[in-house]
Write a protein that holds these residues in place. Structure first.
Motif, PDB file in Angstrom:
ATOM      1  N   GLU A   5       0.841  -1.195   0.000  1.00  0.00           N
ATOM      2  CA  GLU A   5       0.000   0.000   0.000  1.00  0.00           C
ATOM      3  C   GLU A   5       0.873   1.240   0.000  1.00  0.00           C
ATOM      4  N   HIS A   6       0.615   2.132  -0.956  1.00  0.00           N
ATOM      5  CA  HIS A   6       1.397   3.350  -1.091  1.00  0.00           C
ATOM      6  C   HIS A   6       0.445   4.539  -1.132  1.00  0.00           C
ATOM      7  N   GLU A   7       0.843   5.613  -0.495  1.00  0.00           N
ATOM      8  CA  GLU A   7       0.061   6.845  -0.573  1.00  0.00           C
ATOM      9  C   GLU A   7       0.274   7.472  -1.946  1.00  0.00           C
ATOM     10  N   ILE A   8      -0.804   7.803  -2.629  1.00  0.00           N
ATOM     11  CA  ILE A   8      -0.731   8.452  -3.934  1.00  0.00           C
ATOM     12  C   ILE A   8      -1.339   9.840  -3.811  1.00  0.00           C
ATOM     13  N   VAL A   9      -0.562  10.835  -4.251  1.00  0.00           N
ATOM     14  CA  VAL A   9      -0.962  12.231  -4.132  1.00  0.00           C
ATOM     15  C   VAL A   9      -0.938  12.880  -5.513  1.00  0.00           C
ATOM     16  N   ARG A  10      -1.966  13.651  -5.820  1.00  0.00           N
ATOM     17  CA  ARG A  10      -1.999  14.449  -7.052  1.00  0.00           C
ATOM     18  C   ARG A  10      -1.814  15.904  -6.653  1.00  0.00           C
ATOM     19  N   LYS A  11      -0.795  16.555  -7.219  1.00  0.00           N
ATOM     20  CA  LYS A  11      -0.517  17.963  -6.909  1.00  0.00           C
ATOM     21  C   LYS A  11      -0.711  18.798  -8.162  1.00  0.00           C
ATOM     22  N   GLU A  12      -1.527  19.815  -8.035  1.00  0.00           N
ATOM     23  CA  GLU A  12      -1.754  20.753  -9.131  1.00  0.00           C
ATOM     24  C   GLU A  12      -0.667  21.819  -9.118  1.00  0.00           C
ATOM     25  N   LYS A  13      -0.140  22.144 -10.306  1.00  0.00           N
ATOM     26  CA  LYS A  13       0.848  23.210 -10.478  1.00  0.00           C
ATOM     27  C   LYS A  13       1.977  23.130  -9.446  1.00  0.00           C
ATOM     28  N   ALA A  14       2.546  21.925  -9.284  1.00  0.00           N
ATOM     29  CA  ALA A  14       3.599  21.687  -8.292  1.00  0.00           C
ATOM     30  C   ALA A  14       4.806  22.590  -8.552  1.00  0.00           C
ATOM     31  N   GLY A  16       4.887  25.616  -9.129  1.00  0.00           N
ATOM     32  CA  GLY A  16       4.615  26.549 -10.221  1.00  0.00           C
ATOM     33  C   GLY A  16       4.617  25.913 -11.599  1.00  0.00           C
ATOM     34  N   GLY A  17       4.626  24.593 -11.659  1.00  0.00           N
ATOM     35  CA  GLY A  17       4.640  23.886 -12.936  1.00  0.00           C
ATOM     36  C   GLY A  17       3.292  23.912 -13.635  1.00  0.00           C
ATOM     37  N   LYS A  18       3.251  23.286 -14.803  1.00  0.00           N
ATOM     38  CA  LYS A  18       2.026  23.205 -15.600  1.00  0.00           C
ATOM     39  C   LYS A  18       1.264  21.934 -15.270  1.00  0.00           C
ATOM     40  N   GLY A  19      -0.052  22.032 -15.252  1.00  0.00           N
ATOM     41  CA  GLY A  19      -0.886  20.858 -15.041  1.00  0.00           C
ATOM     42  C   GLY A  19      -0.728  20.284 -13.647  1.00  0.00           C
ATOM     43  N   HIS A  20      -0.464  18.985 -13.569  1.00  0.00           N
ATOM     44  CA  HIS A  20      -0.390  18.309 -12.274  1.00  0.00           C
ATOM     45  C   HIS A  20       0.700  17.227 -12.322  1.00  0.00           C
ATOM     46  N   ILE A  21       1.063  16.744 -11.147  1.00  0.00           N
ATOM     47  CA  ILE A  21       1.953  15.594 -11.043  1.00  0.00           C
ATOM     48  C   ILE A  21       1.282  14.567 -10.141  1.00  0.00           C
ATOM     49  N   ILE A  22       1.636  13.316 -10.326  1.00  0.00           N
ATOM     50  CA  ILE A  22       1.115  12.244  -9.491  1.00  0.00           C
ATOM     51  C   ILE A  22       2.312  11.616  -8.776  1.00  0.00           C
ATOM     52  N   ILE A  23       2.280  11.630  -7.437  1.00  0.00           N
ATOM     53  CA  ILE A  23       3.369  11.105  -6.629  1.00  0.00           C
ATOM     54  C   ILE A  23       2.879   9.873  -5.882  1.00  0.00           C
ATOM     55  N   GLU A  24       3.536   8.744  -6.121  1.00  0.00           N
ATOM     56  CA  GLU A  24       3.251   7.517  -5.391  1.00  0.00           C
ATOM     57  C   GLU A  24       4.402   7.306  -4.406  1.00  0.00           C
ATOM     58  N   HIS A  25       4.139   7.592  -3.137  1.00  0.00           N
ATOM     59  CA  HIS A  25       5.167   7.458  -2.104  1.00  0.00           C
ATOM     60  C   HIS A  25       5.432   5.979  -1.860  1.00  0.00           C
ATOM     61  N   LEU A  26       6.667   5.546  -2.138  1.00  0.00           N
ATOM     62  CA  LEU A  26       7.027   4.139  -1.995  1.00  0.00           C
ATOM     63  C   LEU A  26       7.357   3.782  -0.552  1.00  0.00           C
ATOM     64  N   LEU A  27       7.887   4.736   0.185  1.00  0.00           N
ATOM     65  CA  LEU A  27       8.126   4.585   1.629  1.00  0.00           C
ATOM     66  C   LEU A  27       7.570   5.804   2.328  1.00  0.00           C
ATOM     67  N   ASN A  28       7.052   5.615   3.547  1.00  0.00           N
ATOM     68  CA  ASN A  28       6.528   6.752   4.309  1.00  0.00           C
ATOM     69  C   ASN A  28       7.630   7.340   5.190  1.00  0.00           C
ATOM     70  N   GLN A  29       7.326   8.438   5.856  1.00  0.00           N
ATOM     71  CA  GLN A  29       8.334   9.132   6.669  1.00  0.00           C
ATOM     72  C   GLN A  29       8.877   8.260   7.798  1.00  0.00           C
TER      73      GLN A  29
END
Length: 116
Positions: A5-14, A16-29
């Motif tokens: 199980e991995h946390e998946i986060v969608r960030k808009e304009k990360a 200041g970038g264009k569109g969005h990015i999708i981050i799948e955290h492979l390890l947690n803090q």
């Protein structure tokens, strides 16, 4: 130990970038134990980007696993493709853009904390 199980986060304009990015955290803090800031699989869909940003107190490596794009290495624009590895040391800056209109740009990102 298999971590399924991995946390998946969608960030808009990360950063200041264009569109969005999708981050799948492979390890947690907790698993990173303050040795690293992040270990993740990142997806930039067509025409999306992660804006230019600087690192302070850590550095970051990208291992490009799929697609092509443009990487900003302190403002110097470099083409990247699957198999390339780029590194942004502590105190420097970078960003990355998927320039394809049809294919995702994917990479593994590792933020390594600078020893004090």
């Amino acid at each position: 130990m298999i971590l399924s199980e991995h946390e998946i986060v969608r960030k808009e304009k990360a950063n200041g970038g264009k569109g969005h990015i999708i981050i799948e955290h492979l390890l947690n803090q907790d698993q990173l134990q303050n040795q690293c800031g992040m270990f993740a699989h990142v997806t930039l869909e067509p025409n999306c980007s992660l804006g230019y940003h600087e690192h302070h107190g850590n550095g970051e490596a990208y291992y490009i696993t799929k697609g092509t794009g443009i990487y900003s290495d302190n403002g110097n624009m470099v083409e990247v493709k699957a198999g390339d590895v780029v590194f942004c040391p502590d105190g420097e800056g970078h960003g990355i853009e998927n320039t394809s209109a049809t294919e995702n740009l994917e990479f593994t990102a590792l933020i390594v904390n600078t020893p004090k």
